[in-house]
Enzyme design. Structure first.
Site, PDB file in Angstrom:
ATOM      1  N   ASP A 148       0.902  -1.144   0.000  1.00 24.74           N
ATOM      2  CA  ASP A 148       0.000   0.000   0.000  1.00 24.74           C
ATOM      3  C   ASP A 148       0.948   1.201   0.000  1.00 24.74           C
ATOM      4  O   ASP A 148       1.559   1.510   1.033  1.00 24.74           O
ATOM      5  CB  ASP A 148      -0.874   0.011   1.262  1.00 24.74           C
ATOM      6  CG  ASP A 148      -1.846   1.167   1.250  1.00 24.74           C
ATOM      7  OD1 ASP A 148      -1.445   2.274   0.829  1.00 24.74           O
ATOM      8  OD2 ASP A 148      -3.001   0.979   1.654  1.00 24.74           O
ATOM      9  N   HIS A 149       1.097   1.843  -1.152  1.00 20.49           N
ATOM     10  CA  HIS A 149       2.220   2.796  -1.261  1.00 20.49           C
ATOM     11  C   HIS A 149       2.072   3.986  -0.316  1.00 20.49           C
ATOM     12  O   HIS A 149       3.056   4.646   0.005  1.00 20.49           O
ATOM     13  CB  HIS A 149       2.438   3.239  -2.713  1.00 20.49           C
ATOM     14  CG  HIS A 149       1.489   4.275  -3.205  1.00 20.49           C
ATOM     15  ND1 HIS A 149       0.257   3.977  -3.697  1.00 20.49           N
ATOM     16  CD2 HIS A 149       1.603   5.620  -3.274  1.00 20.49           C
ATOM     17  CE1 HIS A 149      -0.349   5.098  -4.057  1.00 20.49           C
ATOM     18  NE2 HIS A 149       0.450   6.119  -3.809  1.00 20.49           N
ATOM     19  N   HIS A 182      -5.675   2.891   1.132  1.00 20.84           N
ATOM     20  CA  HIS A 182      -4.927   4.064   1.599  1.00 20.84           C
ATOM     21  C   HIS A 182      -5.628   4.797   2.746  1.00 20.84           C
ATOM     22  O   HIS A 182      -5.011   5.124   3.756  1.00 20.84           O
ATOM     23  CB  HIS A 182      -4.701   5.052   0.457  1.00 20.84           C
ATOM     24  CG  HIS A 182      -4.156   4.419  -0.791  1.00 20.84           C
ATOM     25  ND1 HIS A 182      -3.209   3.431  -0.755  1.00 20.84           N
ATOM     26  CD2 HIS A 182      -4.418   4.641  -2.106  1.00 20.84           C
ATOM     27  CE1 HIS A 182      -2.900   3.087  -2.003  1.00 20.84           C
ATOM     28  NE2 HIS A 182      -3.635   3.799  -2.829  1.00 20.84           N
TER      29      HIS A 182
HETATM   30  C1  BG6 Z   1      -3.468   4.683  -6.377  1.00 21.62           C
HETATM   31  C2  BG6 Z   1      -4.831   4.759  -7.006  1.00 21.62           C
HETATM   32  O1  BG6 Z   1      -3.390   3.600  -5.497  1.00 21.62           O
HETATM   33  O2  BG6 Z   1      -3.216   5.886  -5.666  1.00 21.62           O
HETATM   34  C3  BG6 Z   1      -4.932   5.959  -7.932  1.00 21.62           C
HETATM   35  O3  BG6 Z   1      -5.072   3.575  -7.748  1.00 21.62           O
HETATM   36  C4  BG6 Z   1      -4.542   7.223  -7.207  1.00 21.62           C
HETATM   37  O4  BG6 Z   1      -6.241   6.078  -8.469  1.00 21.62           O
HETATM   38  C5  BG6 Z   1      -3.210   7.043  -6.482  1.00 21.62           C
HETATM   39  O5  BG6 Z   1      -4.450   8.254  -8.164  1.00 21.62           O
HETATM   40  C6  BG6 Z   1      -2.910   8.232  -5.613  1.00 21.62           C
HETATM   41  O6  BG6 Z   1      -1.612   8.126  -5.128  1.00 21.62           O
HETATM   42  P1  BG6 Z   1      -0.712   9.404  -4.826  1.00 21.62           P
HETATM   43  O7  BG6 Z   1       0.505   8.869  -4.167  1.00 21.62           O
HETATM   44  O8  BG6 Z   1      -0.450  10.072  -6.136  1.00 21.62           O
HETATM   45  O9  BG6 Z   1      -1.552  10.282  -3.938  1.00 21.62           O
END
Ligand code: BG6
Length: 508
Positions: free
Chosen positions: A179-180, A242
């Protein structure tokens, strides 16, 4: 660090271009990659290795946080980068990997380890997992790891099935579900803020906190991801993972150590304590929306239903707002409002903790006109700061109060350049076998359990008012009502004050 062989399934995909290779490049520059290191991108189409390297060089230049270092370091880094084209349904691919892995081990000894990064369509993940098992590529639980990108399942049932399958083939400690958001510095900093300061923890509970808000807003639309998004929607795409993970960081109990399982257990407790909505309550506690055609950021944009690969009658939500309760001793009665959406007015992820109002009886009425409750606002991205709002006396002869912000900003501390991207942190953790920031099977399932009633009710009752918000606005009106009914309003970040402007990057 152990010599590492890393395979990236989906090596020519968007994630490899935008995140994975730039992250590995930055780890390399900072000396965080093991000496003997080999990256193998795997794709379907034939491509010469030199062409692959050239393509990746372009991407690193475009997407790395330090493009200016490409000229100096690329040639050396690119020697570790390779490409293979494979049909992943074919045994030949895995036989090739098995002999390459054997060679790598023979050369670098028992310490060598292998990582398989699955950045592929969800239906391919079980296929690859079975083959890796069959070819004994992950036979050593200490020396082989697999990384799974989201979505991890489509709902509770499919996530359980995938977990069961992986559980039969591998040990849990080999499975890294990404989960980045958990790799973001600001998200990790929540633990430091809460548990390394004696200031907050004593008041971090229902006695002092009024409510919590989490906003994960994006200005972009679905950006050519129509076919993925049609099977997902904002709830699955952002809330299940997230947003709930950020909520866990705010609501978890203090860990007794920073051991991976200790942190994950504490977060699991939160997920399990989130009140499961009764179907009849779903419409009261949730709002869904879909953007129409219109104008956003000064540009004309099409509506969601007109996007490529989207059903013109689509009922998929591009905005979701939910009011959760965490039913435990600490959080009894404290609402957690969360919202996320595409085509909103700002790219802004922030967490707002609003404290209960202080009693104002001692001050004359006119002093307290602009009285506001204390608020702790944690900017996750792109603004990375923490601001504490408190009341101060307005300078002058009278006792007049006004809210002021005390701000800690990562950018003004000149730390901007040293901040690893989320994927750098997470890849480094995989290489070092540290699963703290990754989702365990039970966490994923608990998160699906939380959103299951919402998913089911939304699927049963298609929306009648879609599209219901104009691009460039904060979503449907009902989202304002969701929070206004309780007497609150959604918090957004103030415009940057000149004194908070980020420090200009120095030319290297
Ligand atoms: C991803 C989603 O996990 O996270 C995307 O699939 C979203 O839809 C993205 O745009 C948002 O990540 P960040 O790090 O750019 O806020």
């Amino acid at each position: 660090m152990s010599p590492t062989l890393i395979y990236i399934f989906g090596g020519t995909g968007d994630l490899a271009h935008r995140k994975l290779i730039p992250a590995l490049f930055n780890l390399y520059i900072d000396g965080y990659l093991p000496g003997p290191f080999r990256i193998v991108g795997i794709g379907r189409t034939e491509m010469a290795e030199t062409a692959y390297r050239q393509e990746m060089r372009k991407s690193v230049k475009e997407f790395s946080r330090r493009p200016e270092l490409v000229a100096q370091h690329w040639t050396k880094f690119s020697r570790t980068l390779h490409f293979q084209s494979h049909d992943l349904n074919n045994d030949k691919a895995y036989k090739g990997m098995a002999s390459e892995w054997k060679e790598f081990q023979a050369k670098h000894g028992e310490e060598a380890q292998v990582v398989f990064y699955l950045s592929v369509a969800p239906q391919l993940a079980p296929v690859i997992a079975r083959r890796l098992h069959q070819h004994k590529l992950c036979a050593d639980p200490h020396r082989s790891r697999m990384v799974f990108e989201k979505p991890f399942g489509h709902d509770l049932k499919s996530a359980q099935e995938l977990n069961r399958l992986l559980g039969r083939l591998f040990r849990e400690e080999q499975i890294y579900r990404i989960d980045h958001f958990l790799g973001k510095e600001t998200v990790q900093n929540i633990l430091a803020l809460r548990f390394a300061n004696a200031l907050f923890e004593p008041i971090w509970n229902a006695h002092y906190i009024d409510h919590v808000q989490i906003t994960a807003a994006e200005t972009v639309s679905i950006e050519n991801r129509g076919s993925y998004y049609e099977s997902s929607g904002a709830l699955r795409d952002m809330v299940q993972n997230h947003v709930l993970q950020m909520l866990c960081m705010i609501a978890m109990e203090a860990p007794i150590s920073f051991e991976a399982d200790e942190i994950r257990n504490k977060k699991l407790d939160v997920l399990q304590a989130i009140r499961k909505m009764h179907p009849e309550d779903v419409h009261r506690y949730t709002v869904r929306g879909q953007y129409a055609a219109g104008w956003s950021q000064g540009k004309k944009v099409v509506g969601y239903r007109e996007e490529k690969s989207v059903d013109p009658q689509s009922a998929v939500e591009t905005f979701a707002a939910v009011k959760f309760y965490v039913d435990n001793w600490r959080w009894k009665g404290v609402p957690f409002y969360v919202r996320t959406g595409k085509s909103l007015p700002a790219k802004e992820t922030l967490i707002t903790v609003q404290f209960k109002p202080a009693p104002d009886y001692a001050f004359p009425e006119e002093a307290a006109h602009t009285w506001r409750p204390n608020r702790l606002v944690i900017g996750i991205a792109p603004k990375m700061d923490i601001r504490l709002r408190f009341q101060a006396k307005q300078p002058g002869p009278h006792m007049t109060l006004r809210p002021v912000d005390m701000v800690f900003s990562y950018a003004t501390r000149e730390q901007e350049d040293c901040q690893p991207e989320a994927y750098e942190t997470l890849l480094q953790d995989v290489i070092e076998a540290n699963p703290t920031l990754f989702m365990r099977a039970d966490q994923v399932e608990a998160a699906w359990t939380v959103i299951r009633p919402i998913m089911e009710v939304w699927a049963d009752k298609p929306p009648v008012d879609f599209p219901n918000y104009a691009p460039g606005t904060w979503g449907p009106e009902d989202a304002e009502a969701l929070i206004a009914r309780d007497g609150f309003n959604w918090a957004t970040l103030p415009e940057t004050h000149p004194s908070e402007a980020p420090v200009k990057k120095k030319k290297s």
